[in-house]
Design a protein around this motif. Sequence first.
Motif, PDB file in Angstrom:
ATOM      1  N   ILE A   1      33.113  31.607   4.823  1.00 27.52           N
ATOM      2  CA  ILE A   1      33.308  30.638   3.740  1.00 27.52           C
ATOM      3  C   ILE A   1      34.442  29.668   4.086  1.00 27.52           C
ATOM      4  N   GLY A   2      35.522  30.211   4.686  1.00 34.04           N
ATOM      5  CA  GLY A   2      36.625  29.343   5.102  1.00 34.04           C
ATOM      6  C   GLY A   2      36.175  28.298   6.111  1.00 34.04           C
ATOM      7  N   SER A   3      35.361  28.719   7.071  1.00 37.82           N
ATOM      8  CA  SER A   3      34.847  27.788   8.091  1.00 37.82           C
ATOM      9  C   SER A   3      33.918  26.757   7.465  1.00 37.82           C
ATOM     10  N   LEU A   4      33.111  27.193   6.503  1.00 37.24           N
ATOM     11  CA  LEU A   4      32.172  26.289   5.837  1.00 37.24           C
ATOM     12  C   LEU A   4      32.909  25.172   5.097  1.00 37.24           C
ATOM     13  N   MET A   5      34.084  25.474   4.569  1.00 31.34           N
ATOM     14  CA  MET A   5      34.856  24.462   3.842  1.00 31.34           C
ATOM     15  C   MET A   5      35.236  23.296   4.748  1.00 31.34           C
TER      16      MET A   5
ATOM     17  N   LEU B   1      32.408  20.934   4.530  1.00 32.80           N
ATOM     18  CA  LEU B   1      32.165  20.376   3.206  1.00 32.80           C
ATOM     19  C   LEU B   1      33.250  19.411   2.749  1.00 32.80           C
ATOM     20  N   ILE B   2      34.460  19.547   3.339  1.00 36.21           N
ATOM     21  CA  ILE B   2      35.583  18.713   2.902  1.00 36.21           C
ATOM     22  C   ILE B   2      36.041  17.810   4.045  1.00 36.21           C
ATOM     23  N   GLY B   3      35.646  16.576   4.007  1.00 33.44           N
ATOM     24  CA  GLY B   3      36.191  15.545   4.893  1.00 33.44           C
ATOM     25  C   GLY B   3      35.841  15.668   6.356  1.00 33.44           C
ATOM     26  N   SER B   4      34.673  16.213   6.700  1.00 35.05           N
ATOM     27  CA  SER B   4      34.280  16.289   8.112  1.00 35.05           C
ATOM     28  C   SER B   4      32.954  15.552   8.307  1.00 35.05           C
ATOM     29  N   ASP B   5      32.853  14.856   9.452  1.00 34.02           N
ATOM     30  CA  ASP B   5      31.617  14.146   9.784  1.00 34.02           C
ATOM     31  C   ASP B   5      30.630  15.027  10.545  1.00 34.02           C
ATOM     32  N   LEU B   6      31.035  16.264  10.849  1.00 32.06           N
ATOM     33  CA  LEU B   6      30.156  17.163  11.605  1.00 32.06           C
ATOM     34  C   LEU B   6      28.975  17.602  10.739  1.00 32.06           C
ATOM     35  N   PRO B   7      27.774  17.653  11.312  1.00 29.92           N
ATOM     36  CA  PRO B   7      26.617  18.139  10.538  1.00 29.92           C
ATOM     37  C   PRO B   7      26.760  19.627  10.218  1.00 29.92           C
ATOM     38  N   ILE B   8      26.412  20.002   8.985  1.00 31.34           N
ATOM     39  CA  ILE B   8      26.587  21.382   8.539  1.00 31.34           C
ATOM     40  C   ILE B   8      25.655  22.338   9.267  1.00 31.34           C
TER      41      ILE B   8
ATOM     42  N   MET C   1      41.842  22.058   9.691  1.00 31.92           N
ATOM     43  CA  MET C   1      41.997  23.506   9.910  1.00 31.92           C
ATOM     44  C   MET C   1      42.915  24.151   8.869  1.00 31.92           C
ATOM     45  N   LEU C   2      43.791  23.336   8.269  1.00 32.49           N
ATOM     46  CA  LEU C   2      44.684  23.873   7.244  1.00 32.49           C
ATOM     47  C   LEU C   2      43.886  24.376   6.044  1.00 32.49           C
ATOM     48  N   VAL C   3      42.843  23.618   5.660  1.00 31.94           N
ATOM     49  CA  VAL C   3      41.990  24.021   4.541  1.00 31.94           C
ATOM     50  C   VAL C   3      41.309  25.347   4.861  1.00 31.94           C
ATOM     51  N   VAL C   4      40.818  25.483   6.089  1.00 30.42           N
ATOM     52  CA  VAL C   4      40.158  26.722   6.514  1.00 30.42           C
ATOM     53  C   VAL C   4      41.111  27.904   6.373  1.00 30.42           C
ATOM     54  N   ALA C   5      42.350  27.733   6.859  1.00 31.42           N
ATOM     55  CA  ALA C   5      43.336  28.808   6.816  1.00 31.42           C
ATOM     56  C   ALA C   5      43.673  29.194   5.379  1.00 31.42           C
ATOM     57  N   ILE C   6      43.847  28.187   4.516  1.00 30.37           N
ATOM     58  CA  ILE C   6      44.207  28.457   3.115  1.00 30.37           C
ATOM     59  C   ILE C   6      43.092  29.229   2.414  1.00 30.37           C
ATOM     60  N   VAL C   7      41.858  28.751   2.570  1.00 30.07           N
ATOM     61  CA  VAL C   7      40.715  29.413   1.927  1.00 30.07           C
ATOM     62  C   VAL C   7      40.558  30.840   2.462  1.00 30.07           C
ATOM     63  N   PHE C   8      40.710  30.997   3.781  1.00 27.60           N
ATOM     64  CA  PHE C   8      40.572  32.308   4.417  1.00 27.60           C
ATOM     65  C   PHE C   8      41.560  33.314   3.824  1.00 27.60           C
ATOM     66  N   PHE C   9      42.846  32.930   3.727  1.00 26.91           N
ATOM     67  CA  PHE C   9      43.859  33.869   3.242  1.00 26.91           C
ATOM     68  C   PHE C   9      43.718  34.131   1.742  1.00 26.91           C
ATOM     69  N   ILE C  10      43.297  33.123   0.980  1.00 33.61           N
ATOM     70  CA  ILE C  10      43.065  33.343  -0.448  1.00 33.61           C
ATOM     71  C   ILE C  10      41.951  34.373  -0.653  1.00 33.61           C
ATOM     72  N   LEU C  11      40.868  34.233   0.108  1.00 30.31           N
ATOM     73  CA  LEU C  11      39.745  35.168  -0.015  1.00 30.31           C
ATOM     74  C   LEU C  11      40.133  36.572   0.435  1.00 30.31           C
ATOM     75  N   LEU C  12      40.973  36.657   1.482  1.00 30.48           N
ATOM     76  CA  LEU C  12      41.461  37.969   1.917  1.00 30.48           C
ATOM     77  C   LEU C  12      42.279  38.637   0.820  1.00 30.48           C
ATOM     78  N   LEU C  13      43.149  37.853   0.165  1.00 27.74           N
ATOM     79  CA  LEU C  13      43.975  38.393  -0.916  1.00 27.74           C
ATOM     80  C   LEU C  13      43.124  38.852  -2.100  1.00 27.74           C
ATOM     81  N   LEU C  14      41.941  38.253  -2.237  1.00 31.60           N
ATOM     82  CA  LEU C  14      41.021  38.650  -3.300  1.00 31.60           C
ATOM     83  C   LEU C  14      40.125  39.824  -2.878  1.00 31.60           C
ATOM     84  N   ASN C  15      40.448  40.417  -1.702  1.00 25.45           N
ATOM     85  CA  ASN C  15      39.721  41.581  -1.166  1.00 25.45           C
ATOM     86  C   ASN C  15      38.269  41.279  -0.811  1.00 25.45           C
ATOM     87  N   MET C  16      37.977  40.049  -0.459  1.00 29.34           N
ATOM     88  CA  MET C  16      36.639  39.737   0.032  1.00 29.34           C
ATOM     89  C   MET C  16      36.489  40.286   1.446  1.00 29.34           C
TER      90      MET C  16
END
Length: 426
Positions: free
Chosen positions: A24-28, A31-38, A1-16
């Motif tokens: 996109i944050g949830s999708l990460m 894509l990164i280290g999860s066994d859950l099917p996409i 969940m830390l990766v999700v939070a980091i990506v989310f706030f970075i994208l917010l700062l970029l005015n997305m």
Amino acid sequence: MLVVAIVFFILLLLNMPVAFAIGIGSLMYFLIGSDLPIEITTQRMVAGTQSFPLLAVPFFILAGNLMNASGITERLIRFSNALTGHLKGSLAHVSIVLSTVMGGVSGSANADAAMQSRILGHQMIARGYSGGYSASVIAISSLITATIPPSIGLILYGYVGQVSIGKLFLAGIIPGFLMMTCLMVISYVIARKRNYDSNIVQKRATFKEIMITLKESIWALMFPVILVVGIRFGIFTASEAGAFAVVYALIVGFFIYKELNWKNFKEALSQSVTDNASILLIISVSSILGFLITYDRLPQNAADFLIGITTNEHLMIILILLFLVIAGMFIESTVLVLLLTPIFLPIVQQVGVDPVHFGILMMTIVTFGGMTPPVGVTMYTTTSIMKVPLEDYIKESIPFILGVFALVLLLTFVPSIVMFLPDLFM
């Protein structure tokens, strides 16, 4: 969940746009280290919008836009002016009363602030009120729409938290009128100190004049009353109430006020499609994040952490509200309701706080974030339409902000104020 939070706030700062930042944050996570099917992402996006109670949101948005196109605004301004036009800072009081009665029509703080900025904002400045004062009154009084039914935020909170929307509507009435009174007192004190309206003598409206403006506005004023009574006595559910609201708005616009024409109707429909598309996109991508929050046991971990700090219900609420104040300064209220209700609601219930009481407090605070820097949507909407410098708004809004905080503290420590009507009628 830390990766999700980091990506989310970075994208917010970029005015997305916030919906894409969440998605996109949830999708990460997948894509990164999860066994859950996409494939879960598309499943959750679809499932997130497949809810009967959620139908209330697009219906009420359409009803609000139809009512605004039906000529009710002018009538409600005349009614508000008849009630408060004789007071110091009369246009400020008109704005606050108008927010209260418009809250029962639009259900959206930003829509209310935008409408008032165009209609009343420039009038206030032309009459000698400072730009910062005028913008502050209009922006912060729109907060009343967060509690006065049919608040879109309360509908979403009830949907996510499985809380009775009828009880939430009833619970918001007294806090809404208390906020109106609080803001009017602050506005009057400031207007009297600065001697606003010193060159304008407006006599108090007679009882007959008030009754005439009341009669003109009665169909708009009856709207929230019919909704609350209908839901309370089981005539319709919250979703069915939304459908009823659309039919009611059409009848009032076409046959009673006779100001809703096909051009206005198409504009209201177009605006509603845009509003609903943005809200439902946020809801659908938030469903992915909601699934991940539950999957990672975030609510349970947060509960263990907070209960480790205190089990006092008032202190617990204050800690959560402080977090919501900070979060509301950066993230839109709809997103916060969808993301944080599943986390915080079980915690407050565990220490004995009624979910209806907490819902009113939460909606007030997260909506209030839209009126504060650095990224308050309502703040920017009001100041841009009225062409008021942001620093003037921030300076002049401080008394109103303190008044709102004082009222929230009162509602926190005296929950009977919020729960009086739900306990009485339901």
